[in-house]
Design an enzyme around this catalytic site. Structure first.
Site, PDB file in Angstrom:
ATOM      1  N   ARG A  59      -4.016   6.053   0.466  1.00  0.00           N
ATOM      2  CA  ARG A  59      -4.924   7.189   1.287  1.00  0.00           C
ATOM      3  C   ARG A  59      -3.927   8.112   2.006  1.00  0.00           C
ATOM      4  O   ARG A  59      -4.244   9.260   2.468  1.00  0.00           O
ATOM      5  CB  ARG A  59      -5.849   6.826   2.188  1.00  0.00           C
ATOM      6  CG  ARG A  59      -7.015   6.331   1.116  1.00  0.00           C
ATOM      7  CD  ARG A  59      -8.097   5.638   1.933  1.00  0.00           C
ATOM      8  NE  ARG A  59      -7.948   4.398   2.713  1.00  0.00           N
ATOM      9  CZ  ARG A  59      -8.445   3.666   3.513  1.00  0.00           C
ATOM     10  NH1 ARG A  59      -9.675   4.263   3.981  1.00  0.00           N
ATOM     11  NH2 ARG A  59      -8.165   2.474   3.837  1.00  0.00           N
TER      12      ARG A  59
ATOM     13  N   ASP B  99      -6.713  -3.683  -7.495  1.00  0.00           N
ATOM     14  CA  ASP B  99      -7.169  -4.264  -6.264  1.00  0.00           C
ATOM     15  C   ASP B  99      -7.292  -5.967  -6.394  1.00  0.00           C
ATOM     16  O   ASP B  99      -7.568  -6.512  -7.542  1.00  0.00           O
ATOM     17  CB  ASP B  99      -8.626  -3.776  -6.253  1.00  0.00           C
ATOM     18  CG  ASP B  99      -9.168  -4.288  -4.545  1.00  0.00           C
ATOM     19  OD1 ASP B  99      -9.082  -3.544  -3.812  1.00  0.00           O
ATOM     20  OD2 ASP B  99      -9.858  -5.248  -4.663  1.00  0.00           O
TER      21      ASP B  99
ATOM     22  N   ARG C 251       0.766  -1.228   0.025  1.00  0.00           N
ATOM     23  CA  ARG C 251       0.038   0.033  -0.153  1.00  0.00           C
ATOM     24  C   ARG C 251       0.936   1.288   0.289  1.00  0.00           C
ATOM     25  O   ARG C 251       0.579   2.208   0.641  1.00  0.00           O
ATOM     26  CB  ARG C 251      -0.925   0.018   1.210  1.00  0.00           C
ATOM     27  CG  ARG C 251      -2.015  -1.076   1.220  1.00  0.00           C
ATOM     28  CD  ARG C 251      -3.372  -0.677   1.993  1.00  0.00           C
ATOM     29  NE  ARG C 251      -3.950  -1.865   2.443  1.00  0.00           N
ATOM     30  CZ  ARG C 251      -4.388  -2.407   3.439  1.00  0.00           C
ATOM     31  NH1 ARG C 251      -3.727  -1.934   4.593  1.00  0.00           N
ATOM     32  NH2 ARG C 251      -4.742  -3.504   3.628  1.00  0.00           N
TER      33      ARG C 251
ATOM     34  N   TYR D  98     -13.628 -13.632   0.822  1.00  0.00           N
ATOM     35  CA  TYR D  98     -14.421 -12.497   0.388  1.00  0.00           C
ATOM     36  C   TYR D  98     -15.788 -12.896  -0.191  1.00  0.00           C
ATOM     37  O   TYR D  98     -16.644 -12.124   0.139  1.00  0.00           O
ATOM     38  CB  TYR D  98     -13.526 -11.442  -0.667  1.00  0.00           C
ATOM     39  CG  TYR D  98     -12.650 -10.677   0.182  1.00  0.00           C
ATOM     40  CD1 TYR D  98     -13.086  -9.720   0.959  1.00  0.00           C
ATOM     41  CD2 TYR D  98     -11.366 -10.687   0.049  1.00  0.00           C
ATOM     42  CE1 TYR D  98     -12.172  -8.732   1.565  1.00  0.00           C
ATOM     43  CE2 TYR D  98     -10.306  -9.927   0.920  1.00  0.00           C
ATOM     44  CZ  TYR D  98     -10.780  -8.784   1.504  1.00  0.00           C
ATOM     45  OH  TYR D  98     -10.002  -7.826   2.228  1.00  0.00           O
TER      46      TYR D  98
ATOM     47  N   ARG E 151      -9.082  10.749  -5.321  1.00  0.00           N
ATOM     48  CA  ARG E 151     -10.306  10.085  -4.971  1.00  0.00           C
ATOM     49  C   ARG E 151     -11.391  10.896  -4.721  1.00  0.00           C
ATOM     50  O   ARG E 151     -12.465  10.578  -4.265  1.00  0.00           O
ATOM     51  CB  ARG E 151      -9.958   9.401  -3.454  1.00  0.00           C
ATOM     52  CG  ARG E 151      -9.162   8.226  -3.552  1.00  0.00           C
ATOM     53  CD  ARG E 151      -9.954   7.101  -4.493  1.00  0.00           C
ATOM     54  NE  ARG E 151     -11.198   6.911  -3.980  1.00  0.00           N
ATOM     55  CZ  ARG E 151     -11.482   6.053  -3.139  1.00  0.00           C
ATOM     56  NH1 ARG E 151     -10.599   5.296  -2.551  1.00  0.00           N
ATOM     57  NH2 ARG E 151     -12.845   5.767  -2.840  1.00  0.00           N
TER      58      ARG E 151
END
Length: 348
Positions: free
Chosen positions: A34, A79, A30, A156, A43
């Site tokens: 963010r 992703d 990552r 998931y 974003r």
């Protein structure tokens, strides 16, 4: 005429091959995300899936951390759930909650409806992004591609999103093993094809994320996860170096190595030297600073990095990383300082 650097001789790829390096290579899971103002600005105008689906935007996000941090590898912005949608398992991201599967897999009949797809057709935007990133990097650092392992993708799809106990996943796994293996095999087939396509598009290494496989004990891992993850590593073969990572996997590292990976990732819950002993010194190791240390005082963070490097002992095959991804509230200057520290304090 200037010639492009030979990326095969980069620190990162040499470490993947357990060859001598001038200093320990470092990159971060990552590393694009963010915690960076540039990413947050994007974003405001685009959803996460729009960033993933638009090659020019995925390229921009991939390159953002390399402009500000001394990193030894780029990792494609994408992703791990992307292969699910073309297989008939659509999803979206819910603010503050993470991924949400529209129609979770709950039965053998649901599994029978899961489609095998060709990622070269259905995930071409990712392959286009790889080509764009490689052109922009021009050999400065290697590019890492990635995909999710079957257990994590299946969990998931079955849970409908993140889970703490994986109760539905394990209920299906234990209650209907043939259905579980059918589902996991379909996922493995698509993921294997996806990674080979990424390699053909130009990535220099691949990482398989089995983020949630730490929910299994060693016997369950061997029965329900290992055959399917091994299928992926077998398909990739020796095309490029491979990294195998999971969270909370200290007790199953010795069986994860049986599934494959030139390098195995360790999280922060196990000291790096102990993890390497369980993995075996015939493999490289990646890790393993606690990501939350980057939220605290800088000196404590650097002391943690010093301990990781000391436990690696300068042996060939160590790639410095965190034990999981950079957290959104992490100060950028801490990430910059950490990368500099690793390079300065590991110089051979």
């Amino acid at each position: 005429m200037l010639t492009a650097p030979d990326v095969r001789e980069s620190r990162f790829l040499r470490a993947c091959r357990r060859e001598a390096v001038d200093r320990t290579p470092v990159w971060f899971m990552r590393q694009a995300g963010r915690y960076m103002a540039e990413y947050r600005a994007l974003r405001q105008n685009y959803t996460l899936l729009q960033l993933c689906h638009t090659p020019e935007l995925a390229t921009e996000v991939t390159l953002q951390p390399l402009r500000r941090i001394d990193l030894d590898a780029a990792i494609l912005f994408s992703d791990l759930l992307l292969p699910l949608e073309p297989m008939g398992i659509p999803f979206d991201f819910i603010k503050g909650e993470g991924p949400s599967i529209e129609n979770p897999i709950r039965s053998s009949d649901d599994i029978d409806r899961v489609r095998l797809t060709d990622p070269r057709d259905t995930l071409g935007f990712t392959l286009d992004a790889i080509r764009l990133v490689k052109r922009e990097l021009a050999g400065r650092v290697p590019l890492i591609g990635f995909a999710g392992a079957p257990f994590t993708l299946a969990s998931y799809a079955i849970e409908g999103g993140p889970s703490k106990d994986f109760a539905r996943t394990k209920a299906l796994m234990y209650g209907d093993p043939p259905a579980w293996h059918r589902f996991a095999d379909r996922l493995a087939t698509v993921v294997a094809d996806y990674l080979v396509a990424q390699i053909d598009a130009g990535v220099d290494a691949v990482q398989i994320f089995d983020s949630w496989v730490g929910a299994l004990n060693a016997d369950d891992y061997r029965e329900f996860a290992l055959p399917h993850t091994r299928k992926i590593f077998d398909a990739v073969g020796t095309r490029v170096p491979t990294i195998h990572f999971g969270v909370a996997t200290g007790s199953i590292l010795h069986v994860m190595r049986e599934a494959g990976g030139d390098v195995l990732g360790a999280d922060w819950r196990i000291p790096l030297d102990e993890a390497w002993e369980r993995i075996g010194t015939d493999r490289g190791i990646q890790g393993n600073l606690d990501p939350t240390l980057l939220l605290g005082p800088r000196e404590r963070m650097l002391n943690g990095a010093r301990d990781v490097l000391a436990r690696a002992g300068g042996r060939p095959g160590h790639i410095f990383n965190l034990g999981h991804g950079i957290l959104p509230s992490t100060p950028v200057d801490h990430v910059q300082a950490l990368a500099r520290f690793v390079h300065q304090h590991s110089e051979r």
